[in-house]
Design an enzyme around this catalytic site. Structure first.
Site, PDB file in Angstrom:
ATOM      1  N   GLY A 192     -14.588  16.574   6.552  1.00 31.63           N
ATOM      2  CA  GLY A 192     -15.408  16.298   7.722  1.00 31.63           C
ATOM      3  C   GLY A 192     -16.386  15.171   7.457  1.00 31.63           C
TER       4      GLY A 192
ATOM      5  N   SER B 189      -6.560   0.496   9.381  1.00 34.38           N
ATOM      6  CA  SER B 189      -7.430   1.659   9.290  1.00 34.38           C
ATOM      7  C   SER B 189      -8.126   1.862  10.630  1.00 34.38           C
ATOM      8  CB  SER B 189      -8.473   1.441   8.184  1.00 34.38           C
ATOM      9  OG  SER B 189      -9.331   2.550   8.059  1.00 34.38           O
ATOM     10  N   ASN B 190      -8.231   3.110  11.039  1.00 33.01           N
ATOM     11  CA  ASN B 190      -8.905   3.474  12.296  1.00 33.01           C
ATOM     12  C   ASN B 190      -8.203   2.901  13.530  1.00 33.01           C
ATOM     13  OD1 ASN B 190     -11.383   4.850  11.144  1.00 33.01           O
ATOM     14  ND2 ASN B 190     -11.553   2.837  10.169  1.00 33.01           N
TER      15      ASN B 190
ATOM     16  N   TYR C 224     -18.321  -2.485   1.915  1.00 29.97           N
ATOM     17  CA  TYR C 224     -18.997  -1.319   1.353  1.00 29.97           C
ATOM     18  C   TYR C 224     -20.142  -1.792   0.463  1.00 29.97           C
ATOM     19  CZ  TYR C 224     -15.181   1.898   2.650  1.00 29.97           C
ATOM     20  OH  TYR C 224     -14.263   2.659   3.316  1.00 29.97           O
TER      21      TYR C 224
ATOM     22  N   HIS D  69      -9.773  -3.059   8.305  1.00 30.60           N
ATOM     23  CA  HIS D  69     -10.678  -1.908   8.301  1.00 30.60           C
ATOM     24  C   HIS D  69     -10.917  -1.306   9.683  1.00 30.60           C
ATOM     25  CE1 HIS D  69     -14.359  -0.307   5.843  1.00 30.60           C
ATOM     26  NE2 HIS D  69     -13.705   0.658   6.441  1.00 30.60           N
TER      27      HIS D  69
END
Length: 274
Positions: free
Chosen positions: A265, A213-214, A99, A163
């Protein structure tokens, strides 16, 4: 489907069916409700606050301008928001090594806690992530963990997440994660990265919980196939415009806590609009 993996500024919400109070240092109360992490990838009794501040940020403006960084936070924004969130009573931060805001967030937390003296480390719940903007694989993941502990001035994180389930990068030192190597294999890359997480968890005692994640169902099955620890969390996009109920049911069947990001969203990156 929006494939951007960064949480937005909006708070993180968890899908939970019940709240259980287990004694621990994080202040789990009516003010800061928590949920237990139940899989083998978490220290028994670990509680995660239901609400936290997401520090990855993106928007339609960045999607419209391909030369502009996908994240609209900078160091100063991250630092200032961290200070404001702390004053507002937040006890959970969600960050990632790639990030743009990670340095400002870490410095902000270290500032408001006076280097963990006026607020003890165990009073806050810090989530971080490794990859995919940084190399995945066993050794690279351990190096990133070391870097992150130094950045945050901590010996452990409450939760560490892979991630993204794959990487096709030339930067990885692991052949199975290096897209320019003939041995590149996305499944083996996931598995080698997870083995590093298990080492961080079991040997280094560097995390109270480890997760992903994801990850889709097939990605999770690649991890479960190893026969080791089960991810404590799968952080994924979930809101009124995007919801994978089959994936959530699978996670629940494995005691993998589902952590939704961007509950309001996300921008449609391909169109530059919501």
């Amino acid at each position: 489907k929006n494939t951007t993996c960064s949480p937005t500024m909006s708070t993180l919400l968890l899908i939970a069916s019940s709240l259980i109070t287990i004694s621990q240092s994080v202040d789990c109360s009516d003010k800061n409700p928590c949920i237990p992490l139940l899989s083998s990838g978490a220290v028994e009794g670990t509680m995660m606050p239901l609400i936290g501040i997401g520090t990855g940020s993106y928007g339609a403006n960045s999607a419209l301008n391909k030369s502009y960084t996908p994240e609209i936070w900078n160091y100063t924004t991250a630092f200032d928001v961290t200070v404001m969130a702390f004053k507002a009573g937040y006890i959970r931060w969600d960050t990632a090594i790639d990030y743009v805001a990670v340095n400002g967030t870490a410095d902000g937390v270290r500032n408001v806690t006076n280097e963990w003296t006026t607020t003890k480390r165990e009073e806050l719940f810090i989530t971080t992530k490794t990859g995919p903007g940084t190399p995945m694989g066993y050794n690279d993941t351990l190096n990133e963990f070391k870097y992150l502990t130094e950045l945050w001035n901590t010996s452990y994180f409450d939760l560490i997440l892979i991630h993204w389930p794959y990487q096709n990068s030339s930067a990885s030192s692991d052949p199975v994660c290096n897209g320019t190597n003939s041995q590149y294999n996305a499944k083996l890359c996931r598995q080698e990265t997870w083995k590093a997480y298990e080492y961080i968890f079991t040997t280094l005692k560097g995390a109270k919980a480890i997760g992903v994640s994801n990850f889709e169902k097939s990605d999770l099955e690649d991890i479960i196939e190893l026969g080791g620890l089960i991810p404590a969390v799968n952080q994924l996009e979930f809101h009124g415009y995007w919801h994978e109920y089959d994936l959530i049911e699978f996670c629940q069947s494995m005691n993998i806590t589902v952590n939704s990001y961007a509950p309001l969203g996300t921008p449609d990156v391909s169109q530059g609009a919501w």
